[in-house]
Design a protein around this motif. Structure first.
Motif, PDB file in Angstrom:
ATOM      1  N   LEU A 114       0.839  -1.196   0.000  1.00 26.96           N
ATOM      2  CA  LEU A 114       0.000   0.000   0.000  1.00 26.96           C
ATOM      3  C   LEU A 114       0.875   1.247   0.000  1.00 26.96           C
ATOM      4  N   PRO A 115       0.442   2.302  -0.694  1.00 29.78           N
ATOM      5  CA  PRO A 115       1.232   3.530  -0.677  1.00 29.78           C
ATOM      6  C   PRO A 115       1.175   4.185   0.709  1.00 29.78           C
ATOM      7  N   LEU A 116       2.273   4.810   1.066  1.00 30.08           N
ATOM      8  CA  LEU A 116       2.321   5.507   2.340  1.00 30.08           C
ATOM      9  C   LEU A 116       1.504   6.786   2.260  1.00 30.08           C
ATOM     10  N   PRO A 117       0.849   7.177   3.363  1.00 24.49           N
ATOM     11  CA  PRO A 117       0.113   8.441   3.339  1.00 24.49           C
ATOM     12  C   PRO A 117       1.101   9.603   3.234  1.00 24.49           C
ATOM     13  N   PRO A 118       0.669  10.715   2.662  1.00 26.11           N
ATOM     14  CA  PRO A 118       1.584  11.857   2.557  1.00 26.11           C
ATOM     15  C   PRO A 118       1.986  12.357   3.940  1.00 26.11           C
ATOM     16  N   ILE A 119       3.199  12.880   4.033  1.00 24.42           N
ATOM     17  CA  ILE A 119       3.693  13.384   5.313  1.00 24.42           C
ATOM     18  C   ILE A 119       3.026  14.726   5.587  1.00 24.42           C
ATOM     19  N   GLU A 120       2.339  14.807   6.716  1.00 28.65           N
ATOM     20  CA  GLU A 120       1.678  16.042   7.111  1.00 28.65           C
ATOM     21  C   GLU A 120       2.708  16.988   7.714  1.00 28.65           C
ATOM     22  N   PRO A 121       2.393  18.274   7.776  1.00 28.90           N
ATOM     23  CA  PRO A 121       3.337  19.219   8.384  1.00 28.90           C
ATOM     24  C   PRO A 121       3.708  18.799   9.813  1.00 28.90           C
ATOM     25  N   VAL A 122       4.999  18.909  10.112  1.00 27.70           N
ATOM     26  CA  VAL A 122       5.528  18.467  11.396  1.00 27.70           C
ATOM     27  C   VAL A 122       6.025  19.677  12.176  1.00 27.70           C
ATOM     28  N   SER A 123       5.538  19.847  13.403  1.00 26.51           N
ATOM     29  CA  SER A 123       6.026  20.946  14.244  1.00 26.51           C
ATOM     30  C   SER A 123       7.196  20.494  15.102  1.00 26.51           C
ATOM     31  N   TYR A 124       7.051  19.352  15.766  1.00 26.94           N
ATOM     32  CA  TYR A 124       8.082  18.844  16.658  1.00 26.94           C
ATOM     33  C   TYR A 124       8.512  17.464  16.179  1.00 26.94           C
ATOM     34  N   LEU A 125       9.802  17.316  15.942  1.00 23.80           N
ATOM     35  CA  LEU A 125      10.339  16.111  15.339  1.00 23.80           C
ATOM     36  C   LEU A 125      11.286  15.411  16.293  1.00 23.80           C
ATOM     37  N   GLY A 126      11.118  14.104  16.417  1.00 20.71           N
ATOM     38  CA  GLY A 126      12.045  13.280  17.182  1.00 20.71           C
ATOM     39  C   GLY A 126      12.865  12.437  16.227  1.00 20.71           C
ATOM     40  N   ILE A 127      14.155  12.300  16.505  1.00 18.21           N
ATOM     41  CA  ILE A 127      15.048  11.529  15.649  1.00 18.21           C
ATOM     42  C   ILE A 127      15.725  10.463  16.496  1.00 18.21           C
ATOM     43  N   GLU A 128      15.700   9.229  16.006  1.00 20.40           N
ATOM     44  CA  GLU A 128      16.340   8.123  16.726  1.00 20.40           C
ATOM     45  C   GLU A 128      16.914   7.160  15.708  1.00 20.40           C
ATOM     46  N   ASP A 129      18.083   6.608  16.011  1.00 18.93           N
ATOM     47  CA  ASP A 129      18.639   5.604  15.111  1.00 18.93           C
ATOM     48  C   ASP A 129      18.212   4.221  15.582  1.00 18.93           C
ATOM     49  N   PHE A 130      18.221   3.282  14.662  1.00 18.31           N
ATOM     50  CA  PHE A 130      17.851   1.901  14.975  1.00 18.31           C
ATOM     51  C   PHE A 130      18.701   0.971  14.126  1.00 18.31           C
ATOM     52  N   ALA A 131      18.781  -0.260  14.551  1.00 22.68           N
ATOM     53  CA  ALA A 131      19.604  -1.244  13.841  1.00 22.68           C
ATOM     54  C   ALA A 131      18.721  -2.148  12.995  1.00 22.68           C
ATOM     55  N   LEU A 132      18.988  -2.179  11.702  1.00 23.53           N
ATOM     56  CA  LEU A 132      18.359  -3.178  10.838  1.00 23.53           C
ATOM     57  C   LEU A 132      19.057  -4.518  11.039  1.00 23.53           C
ATOM     58  N   ARG A 133      20.382  -4.471  11.123  1.00 18.84           N
ATOM     59  CA  ARG A 133      21.210  -5.629  11.481  1.00 18.84           C
ATOM     60  C   ARG A 133      22.229  -5.123  12.472  1.00 18.84           C
ATOM     61  N   ARG A 134      22.108  -5.553  13.713  1.00 19.03           N
ATOM     62  CA  ARG A 134      22.931  -5.027  14.792  1.00 19.03           C
ATOM     63  C   ARG A 134      24.420  -5.135  14.452  1.00 19.03           C
ATOM     64  N   LEU A 145       6.370  14.156  17.105  1.00 18.42           N
ATOM     65  CA  LEU A 145       6.159  14.112  18.554  1.00 18.42           C
ATOM     66  C   LEU A 145       4.780  14.611  18.964  1.00 18.42           C
ATOM     67  N   THR A 146       4.097  15.358  18.111  1.00 18.24           N
ATOM     68  CA  THR A 146       2.744  15.816  18.412  1.00 18.24           C
ATOM     69  C   THR A 146       1.742  14.670  18.266  1.00 18.24           C
ATOM     70  N   ARG A 147       1.863  13.900  17.178  1.00 19.01           N
ATOM     71  CA  ARG A 147       0.927  12.799  16.896  1.00 19.01           C
ATOM     72  C   ARG A 147       1.418  11.459  17.423  1.00 19.01           C
ATOM     73  N   HIS A 148       2.675  11.394  17.868  1.00 16.71           N
ATOM     74  CA  HIS A 148       3.276  10.154  18.373  1.00 16.71           C
ATOM     75  C   HIS A 148       3.266   9.057  17.311  1.00 16.71           C
ATOM     76  N   LYS A 149       3.669   9.422  16.090  1.00 12.53           N
ATOM     77  CA  LYS A 149       3.706   8.462  14.983  1.00 12.53           C
ATOM     78  C   LYS A 149       5.027   8.572  14.249  1.00 12.53           C
ATOM     79  N   ALA A 150       5.527   7.417  13.812  1.00 12.18           N
ATOM     80  CA  ALA A 150       6.694   7.411  12.930  1.00 12.18           C
ATOM     81  C   ALA A 150       6.248   7.926  11.567  1.00 12.18           C
ATOM     82  N   ILE A 151       6.997   8.877  11.006  1.00 17.24           N
ATOM     83  CA  ILE A 151       6.579   9.472   9.738  1.00 17.24           C
ATOM     84  C   ILE A 151       7.509   9.129   8.589  1.00 17.24           C
ATOM     85  N   ASP A 152       8.762   8.764   8.897  1.00 20.42           N
ATOM     86  CA  ASP A 152       9.675   8.424   7.812  1.00 20.42           C
ATOM     87  C   ASP A 152      10.838   7.607   8.351  1.00 20.42           C
ATOM     88  N   LEU A 153      11.430   6.826   7.472  1.00 16.98           N
ATOM     89  CA  LEU A 153      12.639   6.063   7.787  1.00 16.98           C
ATOM     90  C   LEU A 153      13.727   6.504   6.822  1.00 16.98           C
TER      91      LEU A 153
END
Length: 173
Positions: A114-134, A145-153
């Motif tokens: 399924l296509p991803l929904p368009p990214i809505e305007p973001v006021s407060y952004l959280g950035i965190e790294d993660f391991a695909l393969r440790r 951070l306002t909607r508490h949703k991941a918006i992009d990888l």
């Protein structure tokens, strides 16, 4: 009598010469809990335009069956809806109860396509790294951070990649 005519997908000229036929077996939504298989008799046409690079093309059923698909559009949409409401394993079990034969992998594949929904305007952004393969492959997840949703990888955890993404979204405070 009517002539079988289809427009060439490249040059849009109508072709009247049926070159050959082939059959497609396509699954559809069940009826009364019984599995339904459609046997489609598809025509192949020869494009009569000399300058067209496409010499042979098959007729399409775009609103009913996508090219190369083994499921009708409405069956795929039903599996997507089941997958969005449940998950892979649970979705496959629910589909089986509804008479739809599928696997957990197919349910997840339909949802991931399924296509991803368009990214809505973001006021407060959280950035965190993660391991695909440790220890080997890392990425960055961007969280609204306002909607508490991941918006992009992002494909890596480099500062330049995140900086480029943030420059494209000037609304970030």
């Amino acid at each position: 009598a009517t002539f079988p005519m289809k427009a060439c997908p490249l040059c849009s000229k109508f072709a009247t010469h049926v070159r050959s036929y082939y059959t497609r077996l396509v699954a559809d939504l069940p009826i009364a809990g019984q599995r339904v298989q459609l046997l489609l008799h598809v025509r192949k046409f020869r494009c009569d335009t000399d300058t067209c690079p496409r010499k042979v093309f098959a007729e399409r059923f775009a609103s009913f069956v996508e090219a190369w698909a083994r499921k009708t559009t409405r069956l795929r949409q039903a599996i997507e809806a089941i997958g969005l409401a449940t998950c892979g394993e649970g979705g496959a079990r629910l589909a089986d109860r509804l008479g739809i034969q599928t696997s957990p992998t197919t349910v997840l594949r339909c949802v991931m396509a399924l296509p991803l929904p368009p990214i809505e305007p973001v006021s407060y952004l959280g950035i965190e790294d993660f391991a695909l393969r440790r220890g080997r492959t890392y990425g960055t997840v961007l969280v609204d951070l306002t909607r508490h949703k991941a918006i992009d990888l992002l494909p890596d955890r480099k500062a330049e990649t995140a900086k480029t993404w943030m420059q494209a979204h000037s609304e970030i405070e």
